[in-house]
Design an enzyme around this catalytic site. Sequence first.
Site: not given
Length: 139
Positions: A19-22, A84
């Site tokens: 949901y983010g920087t990936l 993470e």
Amino acid sequence: MQPRYLRKAIADTPRVAVYGTLKQGLNNAHWLKGATLLGNDRTTALTLYDIGPYPGAKWRPSKGVTIEVYRVNADHLAALDRLEDYRIDAPTQGEYDRQRLITCFGLAWVYLYNPSVLGKPAIREGGWPIPSTDHQHQR
């Protein structure tokens, strides 16, 4: 050879939801090189929080946040666990915990933010990055 817990995790759930920087085109997307993008989905099970340079997700209802779902292997999952700060022996002590999320592609691993989000802006609809040209200057 990957540790047994990773082999079992992939055998049970060979997908990850991000949901983010990936996400594609963002600064950590390279961690998913070689993974297969299955597609996009929306989940109302999570709320995202603006942590600064990246978001964190919590199990809190939302109007629907966007995610990308990938088919991954044990090497991908091991790399994501390191990125993470997921700790198999103490999942609530790392920065993120890895849990299962229901997606339209089946169950997928998702990384949930462990620290407090008190005072952090919530993203209850849409996704990351927040569509704002001034985002980097809001802190």
